[in-house]
Scaffold this motif. Structure first.
Motif, PDB file in Angstrom:
ATOM      1  N   SER A  98       1.291  -1.250  -0.048  1.00 48.84           N
ATOM      2  CA  SER A  98      -0.183   0.377  -0.138  1.00 48.84           C
ATOM      3  C   SER A  98       1.386   1.247  -0.153  1.00 48.84           C
ATOM      4  O   SER A  98       2.085   1.203  -0.053  1.00 48.84           O
ATOM      5  N   TYR A 142       0.225   7.232   7.294  1.00 45.82           N
ATOM      6  CA  TYR A 142      -0.772   6.742   7.889  1.00 45.82           C
ATOM      7  C   TYR A 142      -2.240   7.101   7.911  1.00 45.82           C
ATOM      8  O   TYR A 142      -3.453   6.511   8.133  1.00 45.82           O
ATOM      9  N   ASP A 146      -4.565   8.304   5.567  1.00 43.09           N
ATOM     10  CA  ASP A 146      -4.744   6.444   4.803  1.00 43.09           C
ATOM     11  C   ASP A 146      -6.370   5.889   5.777  1.00 43.09           C
ATOM     12  O   ASP A 146      -7.000   5.500   5.187  1.00 43.09           O
ATOM     13  N   ASP A 200      -2.267   1.042  -6.925  1.00 40.84           N
ATOM     14  CA  ASP A 200      -2.313   1.950  -6.251  1.00 40.84           C
ATOM     15  C   ASP A 200      -1.933   2.519  -7.090  1.00 40.84           C
ATOM     16  O   ASP A 200      -0.607   3.320  -7.838  1.00 40.84           O
TER      17      ASP A 200
END
Length: 415
Positions: free
Chosen positions: A12, A195, A198, A330
């Motif tokens: 990811s 992070y 996301d 992605d």
């Protein structure tokens, strides 16, 4: 067996940023132990150079281990490596002092003196920069950098080093350690931000699903609540009249039957409105969601003039395709094209950034859901790889002949 490219594509975006950050700090250790150490060996000669090289390599290995543990602590996978940070600080001081000691044993050898000076300044710079990676307080980071720089300058005075040389050493350590410390702090901030973004995107998706469920629940409550309450009252009245032998009980049950049939019709209308998708709204929504995720989405073609059943079918295809682009790859670019030719409406969605491991399962349950929803349309859906790292989904739906009623055709979805 997957190669490096497939391994990288299988990650990811946050995992890619984390991997890049880790190997960036490991590359600092490679620079210190390899490039920097070999330069010292070449300048100092075999024996002093070998000792200096071994010390530099040991310090670089300690920096690499500390950086890895500090990043694990940043992501909450390990406790803060306090002992390891103190170990690195002690190793940095020992190597710096040892380098000066080697230079003092042979002060007439310019090569040894130069090499020892490089080791002295280098380990202080790399040590301070790596230690900053395991500290969150910005004031402590500044204190570490300034402390290493001041220590380098003060250590030069007992050795009768000229003041200008001591000052230049202090400035060199301050600038080098400051740059690496800033790099460490910025890298940690960027990694955490990626992070968090996301997680925010996943939260936004869950909230959108929850909001849609609440809307559907409110619609069902508005439609069914009143009717069910009336049905319950009518049924209770019919029971009471039936126990008394009154003929009006039959009329009440007929009314209950009518209300039940009306509720069924209203429920179908709600579900039909929930399951139908507006193609123009889906295209705009998919473009906006993909753009918010950092994916360049280009849409060509217009749904104007297409029958409502066709727009609804293709709208669901757009929704499913956009979901797959977000979840299963992605991608950096996505192209959506809609065209009408030969009595058929064709919708194509193509994107890059396909993970090698998931090429075979991209259709998955999404197409099964489309098959269930669009089982009444006479069309086709093709999905599969479209070249290296690309994926294409193409849906074709026949248009009703001009002048005929736009009856809802059937669709057969094939993957």
């Amino acid at each position: 067996m997957r190669g490096p490219v497939g391994w990288w594509r299988g990650k990811s975006t946050p995992a890619k940023v984390e991997t890049y950050t880790r190997w960036s700090f490991h590359s600092f250790a490679v620079v210190e132990g390899g490039v920097f150490g070999l330069s010292v060996l070449r300048q100092a000669g075999p024996w002093p150079g070998t000792w200096l090289l071994l010390m530099v390599c040991g310090h670089a290995l300690t920096c690499a281990v500390t950086a890895a543990r500090a990043l694990d602590w940043t992501r909450g996978r390990r406790p803060q490596p306090v002992r390891l940070l103190w170990t690195l600080a002690g190793a940095t001081a020992v190597v710096a002092v040892a380098a000066v000691g080697i230079a003092e044993r042979d002060p007439g050898n310019d090569g040894v003196v130069t090499a020892a000076g490089m080791v002295f300044g280098g380990v202080l710079i790399f040590g301070a920069g790596t230690i900053a990676l395991g500290v969150r307080d910005r004031r402590r980071v500044v204190a570490i950098v300034v402390g290493f720089a001041v220590g380098a300058g003060l250590y030069a005075f007992p050795l009768a080093v000229p003041g200008l040389t001591a000052l230049s050493t202090t400035v060199m350590v301050l600038s080098g350690a400051g740059f690496l410390a800033f790099t460490s702090v910025f890298s940690v901030w960027l990694l955490n931000a990626v992070y968090e973004l996301d997680e925010a995107r996943e939260t936004r998706t869950r909230l959108a699903v929850a909001e849609e469920r609440l809307r559907f629940g409110r619609d069902l409550h508005d439609v069914m609540g009143r009717n069910l309450a009336v049905i319950a009252l009518k049924a209770e009245l019919a029971v009471q009249l039936g126990r008394r032998g009154r003929p009006e009980a039959v009329e009440q049950m007929i009314e209950v039957q009518r209300l039940a049939q009306e509720s069924q019709r209203e429920l179908r209308a709600v579900v039909r409105g929930y399951r139908e998708a507006d193609l123009a709204a889906e295209l705009a929504g998919a473009q906006g969601v993909l753009a918010a995720a950092g994916i360049d989405c280009a849409v060509t073609g217009s749904p104007a003039g297409l029958p409502a059943p066709v727009q609804s079918a293709l709208g669901w295809v757009v929704r499913e395709a956009a979901t797959n682009v977000l979840r299963h790859g992605d991608a950096r670019r996505c192209a959506v094209s809609l065209r009408v030719a030969d009595g058929r409406a064709e919708l194509s969605v193509e994107n890059d950034g396909v993970r090698e491991a998931s090429d075979g399962d991209r259709p998955g349950s999404g197409l099964a859901g489309l098959r269930e929803r669009l089982s009444e349309l006479d069309g086709t859906l093709r999905a599969g790889p479209a070249g290296r790292g690309r994926f294409r989904l193409t849906a074709e739906v026949p248009l009703p002949p001009a002048g005929t009623a736009a009856t809802r055709p059937t669709i057969e979805v094939t993957a």
